[in-house]
Design a protein around this motif. Structure first.
Motif, PDB file in Angstrom:
ATOM      1  N   THR A  99       0.838  -1.206   0.000  1.00  0.00           N
ATOM      2  CA  THR A  99       0.000   0.000   0.000  1.00  0.00           C
ATOM      3  C   THR A  99       0.869   1.250   0.000  1.00  0.00           C
ATOM      4  O   THR A  99       0.571   2.234  -0.692  1.00  0.00           O
ATOM      5  N   LYS A 100       1.956   1.220   0.755  1.00  0.00           N
ATOM      6  CA  LYS A 100       2.857   2.365   0.819  1.00  0.00           C
ATOM      7  C   LYS A 100       3.464   2.652  -0.554  1.00  0.00           C
ATOM      8  O   LYS A 100       3.557   3.811  -0.978  1.00  0.00           O
ATOM      9  N   GLN A 101       3.895   1.596  -1.241  1.00  0.00           N
ATOM     10  CA  GLN A 101       4.480   1.775  -2.572  1.00  0.00           C
ATOM     11  C   GLN A 101       3.462   2.353  -3.548  1.00  0.00           C
ATOM     12  O   GLN A 101       3.793   3.218  -4.365  1.00  0.00           O
ATOM     13  N   GLN A 102       2.229   1.903  -3.464  1.00  0.00           N
ATOM     14  CA  GLN A 102       1.188   2.406  -4.352  1.00  0.00           C
ATOM     15  C   GLN A 102       0.886   3.876  -4.074  1.00  0.00           C
ATOM     16  O   GLN A 102       0.744   4.680  -5.004  1.00  0.00           O
ATOM     17  N   VAL A 103       0.794   4.218  -2.800  1.00  0.00           N
ATOM     18  CA  VAL A 103       0.521   5.611  -2.423  1.00  0.00           C
ATOM     19  C   VAL A 103       1.657   6.518  -2.885  1.00  0.00           C
ATOM     20  O   VAL A 103       1.426   7.591  -3.465  1.00  0.00           O
ATOM     21  N   LEU A 104       2.888   6.100  -2.634  1.00  0.00           N
ATOM     22  CA  LEU A 104       4.038   6.896  -3.061  1.00  0.00           C
ATOM     23  C   LEU A 104       4.072   7.046  -4.577  1.00  0.00           C
ATOM     24  O   LEU A 104       4.454   8.098  -5.104  1.00  0.00           O
ATOM     25  N   SER A 105       3.649   5.996  -5.275  1.00  0.00           N
ATOM     26  CA  SER A 105       3.618   6.040  -6.727  1.00  0.00           C
ATOM     27  C   SER A 105       2.632   7.086  -7.222  1.00  0.00           C
ATOM     28  O   SER A 105       2.925   7.849  -8.156  1.00  0.00           O
ATOM     29  N   VAL A 106       1.461   7.160  -6.596  1.00  0.00           N
ATOM     30  CA  VAL A 106       0.454   8.153  -6.976  1.00  0.00           C
ATOM     31  C   VAL A 106       0.916   9.559  -6.596  1.00  0.00           C
ATOM     32  O   VAL A 106       0.749  10.514  -7.368  1.00  0.00           O
ATOM     33  N   VAL A 107       1.504   9.687  -5.407  1.00  0.00           N
ATOM     34  CA  VAL A 107       2.009  10.996  -4.963  1.00  0.00           C
ATOM     35  C   VAL A 107       3.096  11.500  -5.916  1.00  0.00           C
ATOM     36  O   VAL A 107       3.151  12.686  -6.243  1.00  0.00           O
ATOM     37  N   ALA A 108       3.955  10.596  -6.368  1.00  0.00           N
ATOM     38  CA  ALA A 108       5.009  10.983  -7.311  1.00  0.00           C
ATOM     39  C   ALA A 108       4.405  11.501  -8.612  1.00  0.00           C
ATOM     40  O   ALA A 108       4.866  12.503  -9.169  1.00  0.00           O
ATOM     41  N   ALA A 109       3.354  10.824  -9.098  1.00  0.00           N
ATOM     42  CA  ALA A 109       2.687  11.267 -10.323  1.00  0.00           C
ATOM     43  C   ALA A 109       2.057  12.638 -10.134  1.00  0.00           C
ATOM     44  O   ALA A 109       2.129  13.497 -11.026  1.00  0.00           O
ATOM     45  N   MET A 110       1.437  12.862  -8.973  1.00  0.00           N
ATOM     46  CA  MET A 110       0.829  14.167  -8.684  1.00  0.00           C
ATOM     47  C   MET A 110       1.896  15.250  -8.612  1.00  0.00           C
ATOM     48  O   MET A 110       1.700  16.374  -9.110  1.00  0.00           O
ATOM     49  N   THR A 111       3.023  14.925  -7.989  1.00  0.00           N
ATOM     50  CA  THR A 111       4.114  15.896  -7.865  1.00  0.00           C
ATOM     51  C   THR A 111       4.659  16.284  -9.234  1.00  0.00           C
ATOM     52  O   THR A 111       4.887  17.469  -9.516  1.00  0.00           O
ATOM     53  N   ILE A 112       4.841  15.289 -10.094  1.00  0.00           N
ATOM     54  CA  ILE A 112       5.296  15.563 -11.461  1.00  0.00           C
ATOM     55  C   ILE A 112       4.279  16.448 -12.179  1.00  0.00           C
ATOM     56  O   ILE A 112       4.644  17.378 -12.901  1.00  0.00           O
ATOM     57  N   GLY A 113       2.992  16.166 -11.963  1.00  0.00           N
ATOM     58  CA  GLY A 113       1.944  16.972 -12.578  1.00  0.00           C
ATOM     59  C   GLY A 113       1.991  18.423 -12.119  1.00  0.00           C
ATOM     60  O   GLY A 113       1.859  19.342 -12.923  1.00  0.00           O
ATOM     61  N   VAL A 114       2.163  18.628 -10.820  1.00  0.00           N
ATOM     62  CA  VAL A 114       2.239  19.988 -10.276  1.00  0.00           C
ATOM     63  C   VAL A 114       3.435  20.740 -10.863  1.00  0.00           C
ATOM     64  O   VAL A 114       3.324  21.893 -11.305  1.00  0.00           O
ATOM     65  N   ILE A 115       4.587  20.078 -10.893  1.00  0.00           N
ATOM     66  CA  ILE A 115       5.808  20.714 -11.406  1.00  0.00           C
ATOM     67  C   ILE A 115       5.662  21.068 -12.877  1.00  0.00           C
ATOM     68  O   ILE A 115       5.965  22.195 -13.297  1.00  0.00           O
ATOM     69  N   LEU A 116       5.173  20.116 -13.670  1.00  0.00           N
ATOM     70  CA  LEU A 116       5.045  20.370 -15.104  1.00  0.00           C
ATOM     71  C   LEU A 116       3.930  21.365 -15.409  1.00  0.00           C
ATOM     72  O   LEU A 116       4.028  22.155 -16.348  1.00  0.00           O
ATOM     73  N   GLY A 117       2.856  21.341 -14.617  1.00  0.00           N
ATOM     74  CA  GLY A 117       1.774  22.308 -14.811  1.00  0.00           C
ATOM     75  C   GLY A 117       2.249  23.723 -14.544  1.00  0.00           C
ATOM     76  O   GLY A 117       1.949  24.646 -15.309  1.00  0.00           O
ATOM     77  N   LEU A 118       3.008  23.898 -13.470  1.00  0.00           N
ATOM     78  CA  LEU A 118       3.546  25.216 -13.150  1.00  0.00           C
ATOM     79  C   LEU A 118       4.577  25.648 -14.187  1.00  0.00           C
ATOM     80  O   LEU A 118       4.595  26.798 -14.632  1.00  0.00           O
TER      81      LEU A 118
END
Length: 224
Positions: A18-37
Motif C-alpha cells: 500500500t505504501k508503494q502504491q501511495v508513493l507512486s500516486v504521490v510521485a505522479a501528482m508531484t510531477i503533474g504539479v511541477i510540469l503544470g507550473l
C-alpha cells in the motif's frame, strides 16, 4: 474472465505494498504539479518560445503519460496515476491562469478536462505496452504514432506572418528525441522494435492522410 486471462498473458502485474502504491500516486501528482507550473511559467513573455511551443502541444503530455503508465505496478494503478497526474497538472495550470493572470480560457479547459477524463482508460491500456505479443506491440506503437504525426505536421506550424520558423527544426528534433526514448523504454526487449516501428509508420501515414488529429481536436492543439 477470459479477457482477464488473455491480458495476464500479455503482462503480469507486479506486487506492491500500500505504501508503494501511495508513493507512486504521490510521485505522479508531484510531477503533474511541477510540469503544470512550468508549462504556465514558460508562457511568460521573454521566455524562449520553444518551451511554449512544446508545452502547448499533445506530444510532451503523451510522452510523459506513456512512461508513467508503463512504469506502474499494475494497469489499475496506471489509470489512477495518470488521472492524478493530469488532475494536478491542469489544476495548477488553470488556477494560476484564472486567479493570477485573471483569464478564463473556457474552451481550453473543456478540451483538457475531456483529456483528463479519458486518460485513465488510455493509461490502463498503455500499461500493457511493456508486455509480450502482438497486442503489446500495437499498444507500444500508438504513442509513437501520435508523436510522428504531430512532429510531421510541425512543418505547417507557422504561417508566413509569424517570426518563429527557426523553431521548426528544433521542435522536430525534440519530437524525434521523445520518439527514440519511447522506442527504447516501452518494449520489454529490443527485438520488438522490428515490429513496432513499421506499425507506427503505417498508422502515421493513415492518420496524416485522413487528418485524424485535426478531425478529432478541431484546432484545439497548437499544431492544428
Amino acid at each position: 474472465m477470459e479477457l482477464s486471462n488473455k491480458l495476464i498473458q500479455v503482462r503480469i502485474p507486479r506486487e506492491a505494498t500500500t505504501k508503494q502504491q501511495v508513493l507512486s500516486v504521490v510521485a505522479a501528482m508531484t510531477i503533474g504539479v511541477i510540469l503544470g507550473l512550468a508549462a504556465k511559467l514558460v508562457d511568460t513573455p521573454g521566455v524562449n518560445p520553444i518551451f511554449t511551443s512544446v508545452g502547448d502541444r499533445l506530444g510532451i503530455w503523451i510522452f510523459v503519460a506513456s512512461l508513467l503508465s508503463v512504469f506502474s505496478y499494475s494497469p489499475q494503478l496506471a489509470a489512477i496515476r495518470i488521472f492524478a497526474f493530469f488532475g494536478s497538472m491542469l489544476t495548477v495550470y488553470y488556477v494560476y491562469t484564472t486567479f493570477v493572470l485573471h483569464f478564463f480560457p473556457g474552451k481550453a479547459i473543456l478540451f483538457w478536462g475531456i483529456v483528463a477524463v479519458v486518460s485513465p482508460v488510455c493509461a490502463y491500456i498503455m500499461w500493457y505496452a511493456h508486455g509480450n505479443g502482438w497486442l503489446a506491440n500495437i499498444i507500444s506503437a500508438l504513442p509513437v504514432t501520435v508523436l510522428l504525426v504531430e512532429g510531421f505536421q510541425l512543418r505547417n506550424a507557422y504561417l508566413p506572418i509569424h517570426h518563429h520558423y527557426y523553431l521548426i527544426p528544433w521542435l522536430m528534433g525534440i519530437y524525434l528525441l521523445m520518439i527514440v526514448v519511447l522506442l527504447l523504454l516501452l518494449p520489454n526487449n529490443r527485438r520488438k522494435l522490428l515490429s513496432i516501428v513499421p506499425i507506427a509508420i503505417i498508422l502515421s501515414i493513415i492518420m496524416v492522410y485522413f487528418n485524424v488529429l485535426g478531425r478529432i481536436f478541431g484546432g484545439m492543439n497548437g499544431v492544428l
